[in-house]
Design a protein around this motif. Structure first.
Motif, mmCIF file in Angstrom:
data_model
loop_
_atom_site.group_PDB
_atom_site.id
_atom_site.type_symbol
_atom_site.label_atom_id
_atom_site.label_comp_id
_atom_site.label_asym_id
_atom_site.label_seq_id
_atom_site.Cartn_x
_atom_site.Cartn_y
_atom_site.Cartn_z
ATOM 1 N N TYR A 70 4.573 -20.587 13.336
ATOM 2 C CA TYR A 70 4.713 -22.027 13.103
ATOM 3 C C TYR A 70 4.048 -22.815 14.225
ATOM 4 O O TYR A 70 3.362 -23.810 13.994
ATOM 5 C CB TYR A 70 6.207 -22.359 13.017
ATOM 6 C CG TYR A 70 6.509 -23.742 12.519
ATOM 7 C CD1 TYR A 70 6.025 -24.177 11.294
ATOM 8 C CD2 TYR A 70 7.296 -24.612 13.264
ATOM 9 C CE1 TYR A 70 6.325 -25.433 10.825
ATOM 10 C CE2 TYR A 70 7.598 -25.869 12.806
ATOM 11 C CZ TYR A 70 7.106 -26.281 11.577
ATOM 12 O OH TYR A 70 7.396 -27.529 11.124
ATOM 13 N N PHE A 111 -7.279 -31.858 -7.549
ATOM 14 C CA PHE A 111 -7.560 -33.057 -6.752
ATOM 15 C C PHE A 111 -9.046 -33.380 -6.763
ATOM 16 O O PHE A 111 -9.455 -34.527 -6.970
ATOM 17 C CB PHE A 111 -7.066 -32.788 -5.329
ATOM 18 C CG PHE A 111 -7.148 -33.970 -4.425
ATOM 19 C CD1 PHE A 111 -6.259 -35.021 -4.561
ATOM 20 C CD2 PHE A 111 -8.098 -34.024 -3.421
ATOM 21 C CE1 PHE A 111 -6.334 -36.116 -3.728
ATOM 22 C CE2 PHE A 111 -8.175 -35.113 -2.584
ATOM 23 C CZ PHE A 111 -7.281 -36.158 -2.730
ATOM 24 N N GLY A 138 -7.189 -32.299 17.343
ATOM 25 C CA GLY A 138 -7.129 -33.660 17.870
ATOM 26 C C GLY A 138 -7.693 -33.765 19.268
ATOM 27 O O GLY A 138 -8.463 -34.663 19.581
ATOM 28 N N SER A 185 -1.356 -14.294 -2.763
ATOM 29 C CA SER A 185 -0.081 -14.908 -2.422
ATOM 30 C C SER A 185 0.081 -16.192 -3.233
ATOM 31 O O SER A 185 -0.849 -16.981 -3.345
ATOM 32 C CB SER A 185 -0.023 -15.192 -0.925
ATOM 33 O OG SER A 185 -0.066 -16.557 -0.694
ATOM 34 N N ALA A 217 -3.542 -27.911 15.074
ATOM 35 C CA ALA A 217 -3.656 -29.365 14.916
ATOM 36 C C ALA A 217 -3.904 -30.034 16.262
ATOM 37 O O ALA A 217 -4.727 -30.938 16.387
ATOM 38 C CB ALA A 217 -2.392 -29.919 14.270
ATOM 39 N N VAL A 218 -3.188 -29.570 17.292
ATOM 40 C CA VAL A 218 -3.380 -30.152 18.627
ATOM 41 C C VAL A 218 -4.804 -29.905 19.112
ATOM 42 O O VAL A 218 -5.453 -30.800 19.661
ATOM 43 C CB VAL A 218 -2.353 -29.567 19.617
ATOM 44 C CG1 VAL A 218 -2.709 -29.929 21.040
ATOM 45 C CG2 VAL A 218 -0.965 -30.059 19.279
ATOM 46 N N ILE A 277 -7.781 -25.951 5.687
ATOM 47 C CA ILE A 277 -6.341 -25.721 5.545
ATOM 48 C C ILE A 277 -6.086 -24.305 5.031
ATOM 49 O O ILE A 277 -5.291 -23.549 5.605
ATOM 50 C CB ILE A 277 -5.734 -26.764 4.584
ATOM 51 C CG1 ILE A 277 -5.763 -28.146 5.229
ATOM 52 C CG2 ILE A 277 -4.306 -26.392 4.219
ATOM 53 C CD1 ILE A 277 -5.444 -29.269 4.272
ATOM 54 N N LEU A 291 -1.872 -23.766 -3.864
ATOM 55 C CA LEU A 291 -2.652 -24.759 -3.116
ATOM 56 C C LEU A 291 -4.065 -24.858 -3.684
ATOM 57 O O LEU A 291 -4.615 -25.942 -3.818
ATOM 58 C CB LEU A 291 -2.739 -24.375 -1.643
ATOM 59 C CG LEU A 291 -1.732 -25.008 -0.692
ATOM 60 C CD1 LEU A 291 -2.097 -24.656 0.743
ATOM 61 C CD2 LEU A 291 -1.685 -26.515 -0.839
ATOM 62 N N VAL A 325 1.521 -18.921 -2.745
ATOM 63 C CA VAL A 325 1.325 -20.171 -2.023
ATOM 64 C C VAL A 325 -0.150 -20.561 -2.026
ATOM 65 O O VAL A 325 -0.519 -21.706 -2.320
ATOM 66 C CB VAL A 325 1.811 -20.016 -0.569
ATOM 67 C CG1 VAL A 325 1.462 -21.234 0.236
ATOM 68 C CG2 VAL A 325 3.289 -19.779 -0.549
ATOM 69 N N ILE A 326 -1.005 -19.580 -1.715
ATOM 70 C CA ILE A 326 -2.429 -19.863 -1.658
ATOM 71 C C ILE A 326 -2.959 -20.211 -3.041
ATOM 72 O O ILE A 326 -3.727 -21.167 -3.218
ATOM 73 C CB ILE A 326 -3.176 -18.644 -1.073
ATOM 74 C CG1 ILE A 326 -2.808 -18.468 0.392
ATOM 75 C CG2 ILE A 326 -4.682 -18.814 -1.209
ATOM 76 C CD1 ILE A 326 -3.148 -19.643 1.275
ATOM 77 N N TYR A 349 0.217 -22.916 13.876
ATOM 78 C CA TYR A 349 -0.289 -24.005 13.022
ATOM 79 C C TYR A 349 -0.311 -25.322 13.789
ATOM 80 O O TYR A 349 -1.282 -26.079 13.758
ATOM 81 C CB TYR A 349 0.586 -24.160 11.776
ATOM 82 C CG TYR A 349 0.517 -22.990 10.834
ATOM 83 C CD1 TYR A 349 -0.695 -22.612 10.272
ATOM 84 C CD2 TYR A 349 1.651 -22.267 10.511
ATOM 85 C CE1 TYR A 349 -0.766 -21.534 9.414
ATOM 86 C CE2 TYR A 349 1.589 -21.192 9.656
ATOM 87 C CZ TYR A 349 0.378 -20.826 9.106
ATOM 88 O OH TYR A 349 0.307 -19.764 8.269
ATOM 89 N N GLY A 350 0.796 -25.585 14.476
ATOM 90 C CA GLY A 350 0.873 -26.824 15.253
ATOM 91 C C GLY A 350 -0.206 -26.894 16.307
ATOM 92 O O GLY A 350 -0.853 -27.933 16.483
ATOM 93 N N PHE A 371 -1.304 -16.333 8.739
ATOM 94 C CA PHE A 371 -0.386 -15.525 7.926
ATOM 95 C C PHE A 371 -0.691 -14.040 8.106
ATOM 96 O O PHE A 371 0.202 -13.234 8.378
ATOM 97 C CB PHE A 371 -0.531 -15.942 6.459
ATOM 98 C CG PHE A 371 0.150 -15.020 5.492
ATOM 99 C CD1 PHE A 371 1.525 -14.966 5.418
ATOM 100 C CD2 PHE A 371 -0.592 -14.206 4.643
ATOM 101 C CE1 PHE A 371 2.159 -14.140 4.522
ATOM 102 C CE2 PHE A 371 0.035 -13.364 3.749
ATOM 103 C CZ PHE A 371 1.409 -13.335 3.695
ATOM 104 N N LEU A 419 -4.308 -21.326 7.212
ATOM 105 C CA LEU A 419 -3.039 -20.788 6.700
ATOM 106 C C LEU A 419 -3.120 -19.275 6.574
ATOM 107 O O LEU A 419 -2.236 -18.541 7.017
ATOM 108 C CB LEU A 419 -2.727 -21.396 5.329
ATOM 109 C CG LEU A 419 -2.139 -22.797 5.301
ATOM 110 C CD1 LEU A 419 -1.947 -23.273 3.876
ATOM 111 C CD2 LEU A 419 -0.799 -22.812 6.026
ATOM 112 N N LEU A 420 -4.236 -18.821 5.967
ATOM 113 C CA LEU A 420 -4.363 -17.393 5.695
ATOM 114 C C LEU A 420 -4.554 -16.580 6.956
ATOM 115 O O LEU A 420 -3.956 -15.513 7.113
ATOM 116 C CB LEU A 420 -5.556 -17.155 4.776
ATOM 117 C CG LEU A 420 -5.185 -17.197 3.307
ATOM 118 C CD1 LEU A 420 -6.364 -16.829 2.468
ATOM 119 C CD2 LEU A 420 -4.028 -16.244 3.063
#
Lengths: 383, 429
Positions: free
Chosen positions: B343, B29, B354, B16, B350-351, B216, B22, B18-19, B346-347, B224, B220-221
């Motif tokens: 979506y 980086f 944390g 993909s 993250a929750v 990440i 990234l 996108v992957i 993913y959120g 997906f 994501l994968l």
């Protein structure tokens, strides 16, 4: 307008609100709470802050020559009082220290165990604040005495406009004021976190704006309806309004907590001061500075909303959307945070650093969206 | 049939755009980070020559040999400088003091050849290592673990059983230090941590970057893949086909495999470039607990619970990195089974991240339970440089890295199997 409201309502679904609220709470607990619970944070900040408040109450926001002389006298008095205590204290007698000057200059690393123990006793024994306060007051006296030379020394090798600005600072007498560094640094750190979480929140909430309709196929109906492809612009307005709403709520919560810290004493103090560690391009009071940073947060919020809308409009799926969000968050919170929020109008940076940075950021996002809008007007729907 | 579908899923994930984009971004980086650090490479490379010439083990014999070598080199240097400027030096470092370097090198660029200056610099570095070797035994003799335990208890405000546990563990650490001193494990050469911070550069900065980037990608994968049919509105077709809901099992396998492949690619490229930039030749056998891994701000040098060489430590870290990426992919997959909208998945990842980090706040500071709240993969990726090492109240459980990885692997395996079974029975709209 009704359409814009509907779009906004779609963005703020119950699940999204819950998710973002949870993230905000976690972020608050992880990063921001600390700054509210520990202000001023540790020594000598605590003592310096205390003395500055005393100055404020006694002399007001500005120290003139006569007041400064008086302030120095109070220091001498305190030293005398301290020496009286020292002469009675067995710890001091044991180490053979009788004057404050001797205590201050004694070499605790010399290997003399008595010195080390005395230092530990006088500075770190709970209940003895005296020597910290003396040290803080002396520090402030020194800061005040060399405030003019320091201003020039800090910018010795910079260009003419900066030196001119230093001239203006010295002439205007703003360097006789007392706004403390403690508050500035505290506000600066906390603002960085508010900035970070508001960007994340806006991105999360606004981002589905185009993608959701495209994925669910509603877009075919929308384009065939009377408003048609102009809906793109309505959605952009909805994105901007949502960003304003989110950031207003966040800033509201933040200032509700921040104003309870008793910082109101210094709202009217100019930020270019004898005790601040920074110099600024503009003569603002602390309240004006807060206003400026709030304004800047709104601007960034709007830019972020536009960026989110752009990401949303070009992503084929949610994976792509998140993959675009992550570099954006990194870019804004890591390499760019210095110029965008942490060092607002400081003299170390070019005078127009912020207008240029925000201008560029806005221009890039706007250009991308304009490009997208042209495609949207003519583009095929069969994505 | 299964093999084919599984491979198609994998291909869909890895190819993909996108992957791939990234992945390219992350590689760039990481290379930027290595390029930023590469100014150290010349100075660090001196140690490789030393290791070859004198060996990495610090013995009296080796120190004598080094001392004689240094004296001979210094005499040579002084002979050269005497003819040029009339100056002689007690040690090569004197040549590089600010004023001296300014006067003889900056202002008179033709006086010495570049090769001569770099030769002096090489001698200075070898001298510094030789000087640091003196008296390293005393440093370990002076370590007071009970004092450290007290410091840690104060730092975190621990009390009751928790404080006792810390004291107990530091007593254990004391035993380890005794053993370390007796075996002479610390008497090995490594890049001087005070100057180069090589351990942190590799295991803290670079590994942490890799771990986060890979997390990440893995998340994501995984999301997906598991949600793709619903998002494409092909679910009604696919899950009704003969292969049917078994497809979800293939997707899980593909997600895990793609996490492994991505780890291989990203970590492979990054670490290959790292080791091409910074040569570890001759140092792979050096124990991590060497005196020279002592970096600024630490009570004592990095200290592993067992005698672990750099090579073994590095391999363990890489293995753990793979395991962690598989865990993250599985976590995301399991979350995806509970939440419809990708979506939101993913959120919620993250929750989850944390809130697990904050879990320790719920436990009172007197309870020993507080040390077990950090047994999560999220805590693990925060500080890869302290993996397998002792020190600090919260990294004193021996082998907590493997316990965490193993425990979570079992838990996630059960959860995934359960989710897959549920999926076979649930309604699909």
């Amino acid at each position: 307008m009704a359409i814009v409201l509907h779009e906004i309502r779609k963005l703020f679904s119950l699940k999204m609100i819950a998710l973002v609220a949870l993230l905000n709470v976690i972020f608050y607990l992880m990063y921001i709470q600390f700054y509210f619970e520990h202000f001023p944070n540790g020594r000598p900040d605590k003592d310096i802050y205390k003395i500055v408040i005393e100055i404020k109450q006694q002399y007001g926001l500005e120290l003139d020559e006569a007041e400064f002389v008086q302030f120095k006298q109070t220091f001498d008095q305190k030293v005398q009082e301290a020496e009286l205590i020292m002469s009675r204290d067995s710890h001091f007698k044991g180490a053979g220290i009788s004057t404050y000057e001797a205590f201050r200059t004694m070499d605790t690393f010399s290997g003399n165990k008595r010195f080390k123990e005395l230092n530990h006793y006088a500075m770190f024994d709970p209940g003895i604040d005296l020597f910290w306060e003396l040290q803080a007051q002396q520090y402030l006296i020194e800061r005040f005495e060399d405030r003019l030379e320091r201003a020039y020394a800090n910018f010795a090798n910079t260009d003419v406009s900066v030196v001119k600005r230093v001239d203006a600072l010295v002439e205007s007498g703003t360097l006789n004021t007392i706004f403390p560094d403690t508050i500035y640094r505290h506000y600066q750190s906390i603002m960085f976190y508010v900035y970070s979480i508001s960007i994340v929140s806006i991105l999360l909430i606004v981002s589905p704006i185009f993608l959701r309709d495209r994925r669910s196929g509603v877009i075919h109906l929308q384009h065939a309806s009377r408003i048609g492809r102009r809906l793109f612009r309505s959605k952009l307005i909805a994105a901007l309004l949502s960003a304003m709403l989110i950031i207003s709520i966040q800033l509201g919560c933040f200032f509700l907590l921040y104003t309870r810290r008793g910082i109101a004493l210094f709202y009217e103090a100019p930020i270019n001061s004898a005790f601040n560690s920074m110099y600024f391009w503009y003569d603002l009071t602390f309240a004006q500075f807060i206003g400026l940073s709030v304004g800047i947060l709104y601007v960034l919020g709007l830019i972020t909303a536009l960026a989110a809308a752009f990401f949303s409009s070009i992503s084929a799926n949610y994976m792509a959307l998140v993959a675009l969000q992550i570099p954006y968050i990194y870019l804004i919170t890591q390499p760019l945070s210095g110029v965008l929020i942490e060092n607002l109008i400081v003299l170390y940076r070019p005078k127009y650093a912020q207008p240029i940075a925000y201008g560029l950021l806005f221009a890039i996002v706007a250009a991308l969206l304009a490009f997208r809008w042209r495609r949207e007007r003519k583009g095929d729907l069969l994505l | 049939m299964r093999g084919v579908i599984w491979r198609y899923e994998l291909r869909k994930a890895l190819l993909s755009p996108v992957i791939l984009a990234l992945l390219a971004l992350f590689i760039a980086f990481n290379l930027l980070f290595i390029a930023e650090q590469s100014y150290k490479r010349q100075d660090m490379a001196v140690l490789n020559e030393m290791a070859e010439q004198f060996g990495v083990q610090i013995t009296d014999q080796m120190q004598d040999k080094l001392e004689r070598y240094n004296q001979a080199q210094l005499a040579e240097m002084n002979e050269l400088t005497k003819t040029r400027t009339g100056e002689v030096y007690a040690q090569p470092g004197d040549f590089f003091t600010y004023d001296h370097f300014n006067a003889y090198v900056q202002e008179q660029p033709d006086l010495y050849l570049d090769a001569e200056i770099s030769g002096f610099n090489r001698m200075r570095i070898i001298h510094d290592y030789a000087a640091r070797m003196h008296g390293i035994a005393e440093v370990y003799a002076m370590l007071d673990t009970s004092q450290m335990a007290l410091g840690q208890i104060q730092l975190y405000g621990l009390s009751g059983p928790a404080a006792e546990a810390v004291t107990g563990r530091y007593a254990e650490l004391d035993g380890r230090i005794q053993q370390l001193v007796a075996s002479g494990e610390y008497r090995h050469l490594f890049f001087d941590g005070n100057v180069y911070g090589a351990h942190s550069m590799l295991f803290k900065s670079l590994f942490r970057m890799l771990l986060f980037e890979l997390m990440i990608l893995a998340v994501l994968l995984a999301v997906f893949l598991s949600k793709n049919e619903f998002e494409q509105h092909t679910h009604l077709l696919f899950y009704a086909a003969k292969h049917g809901r078994k497809l979800q099992t293939d997707k899980l396998l593909a997600a895990l495999a793609s996490a492994a492949v991505l780890t291989t690619v990203l970590a492979g490229v990054t670490l290959a470039i790292y080791f091409l930039t910074f040569s570890y030749k001759g140092l792979w056998q050096t124990p991590i607990s060497s005196f020279f891994t002592w970096e600024p701000g630490m009570f004592f040098p990095f200290l592993t619970w067992r005698n672990v060489s750099f090579g073994v430590y590095f391999s363990c870290a890489v293995v753990l990195m793979y395991v962690l990426q598989l865990l993250f992919a599985a976590v995301a997959f399991v979350l995806g089974s509970f939440i419809r909208n990708s979506y939101l998945v993913y959120g919620s990842f993250a929750v989850l991240f944390g809130s697990l980090l904050l879990l320790g706040r719920l436990v009172p500071l007197s309870s020993e339970l507080i040390f077990y709240t950090i047994l999560t993969p999220f805590h693990l990726i925060l500080n890869p440089h302290i993996w397998f090492t002792a020190g600090g109240a919260f990294s004193m459980i021996r082998d907590w890295e493997w316990m965490t990885a193993g425990g979570w692997a079992i838990m996630l395996a059960i959860l995934s199997l359960w989710c897959l079974r549920q999926f076979k029975r649930q309604d699909i709209h």
